[in-house]
Design an enzyme around this catalytic site. Structure first.
Site, PDB file in Angstrom:
ATOM      1  N   GLU A  98     -32.259   4.725 101.641  1.00  0.00           N
ATOM      2  CA  GLU A  98     -31.605   3.604 102.324  1.00  0.00           C
ATOM      3  C   GLU A  98     -32.544   2.973 103.333  1.00  0.00           C
ATOM      4  O   GLU A  98     -32.628   1.744 103.450  1.00  0.00           O
ATOM      5  CB  GLU A  98     -30.330   4.091 103.002  1.00  0.00           C
ATOM      6  CG  GLU A  98     -29.256   4.545 102.040  1.00  0.00           C
ATOM      7  CD  GLU A  98     -28.132   5.304 102.732  1.00  0.00           C
ATOM      8  OE1 GLU A  98     -26.987   5.158 102.289  1.00  0.00           O
ATOM      9  OE2 GLU A  98     -28.401   6.031 103.707  1.00  0.00           O
TER      10      GLU A  98
ATOM     11  N   ASP B 158     -18.997  11.414  96.838  1.00  0.00           N
ATOM     12  CA  ASP B 158     -18.345  12.558  96.217  1.00  0.00           C
ATOM     13  C   ASP B 158     -16.978  12.740  96.870  1.00  0.00           C
ATOM     14  O   ASP B 158     -16.630  12.033  97.810  1.00  0.00           O
ATOM     15  CB  ASP B 158     -19.192  13.819  96.381  1.00  0.00           C
ATOM     16  CG  ASP B 158     -19.495  14.118  97.861  1.00  0.00           C
ATOM     17  OD1 ASP B 158     -18.617  14.697  98.527  1.00  0.00           O
ATOM     18  OD2 ASP B 158     -20.581  13.751  98.335  1.00  0.00           O
TER      19      ASP B 158
END
Length: 252
Positions: A13, A218
């Protein structure tokens, strides 16, 4: 408008953000590399947060004291806790809490000793700008689920933006029993991660506006480790880039 600091949770990122900045300069302070530059007409300092609450608190403190940041935006990934929070969704915090803070019986569970509170609110205007940017990012496709290795985990609906409680702790929640216990203790928690509440406490102490946004990688259960790296590369880093760009264009 002042200098906006961006704390990225993952190296991928961070690199995606740096690739978008035309004039960044590296500055090292107390270990981390901070990147100072401009993007979308705004003065920025961008840094990798480090993993865990201590690393995040140290980095946030340096941003405020050494780089005079006037706002901090944290971008990263998290595990989903809310019943309708699914892989690929985005959660924008309205408040943050340390789920592993427990000084009982001296203080109530989750309460920060000496502060008299457990939940730290984010800055409303900045968080709303981030949520608007996230909504636009998902609408234009950067966060839509694709046919990659995560299909076994993801539903087939379009990704959504949620706003609410994010909880933080110094452990990677990766079992169904742990996530169930968190839902029972904090039924309104939408996501769990490892840094946001530490940033919140530092910004609260300094009186500096902040926001935290997390893409759900997740469900914080026994499958939490599956294809994590691929999710960062294929989804999360692109979502983070579009959210930051959109937030800058909203002018917050």
């Amino acid at each position: 408008m002042g200098r906006l600091a961006i704390m990225a949770a993952m190296p991928q990122e961070l690199q995606t953000l740096l690739d978008a900045m035309p004039d960044e300069t590296r500055v090292r302070r107390a270990g981390p590399d901070f990147w100072v530059g401009h993007w979308e007409g705004r003065e920025l300092v961008v840094v990798l947060s480090g993993i865990g609450k201590v690393a995040a608190a140290t980095t946030a403190t340096l941003l405020l004291t050494e780089f005079q940041a006037t706002q901090i935006l944290f971008v990263g990934v998290a595990g989903g806790l809310g019943a309708d929070v699914q892989v690929g969704d985005v959660v924008v915090a309205t408040e943050l809490l340390q789920h592993d803070m427990d000084a009982s019986p001296l203080f109530p569970r989750f309460e920060i000793p000496g502060q008299g509170l457990s939940r730290l609110p984010t800055h409303t205007a900045l968080s709303n700008a981030v949520a608007a940017a996230a909504t636009q990012a998902l609408a234009t496709g950067s966060g839509r689920r694709t046919t990659h290795a995560l299909d076994a985990l993801a539903t087939q609906r379009d990704a959504r933006v949620h706003q609410g409680l994010i909880v933080s702790g110094d452990r990677f929640v990766s079992s169904a029993s742990e996530s169930t216990a968190l839902r029972q203790a904090l039924p309104d928690a939408l996501a769990v991660e490892m840094e946001g509440a530490a940033l919140a406490q530092v910004c609260h102490d300094f009186g500096v506006p902040f926001a935290v946004v997390r893409t759900i990688s997740d469900r914080a259960d026994d499958t939490a480790h599956v294809d994590f790296g691929r999710f960062i590369d294929e989804v999360a880093r692109h979502v983070a880039l579009d959210i930051v760009r959109g937030t800058l264009r909203h002018g917050s």
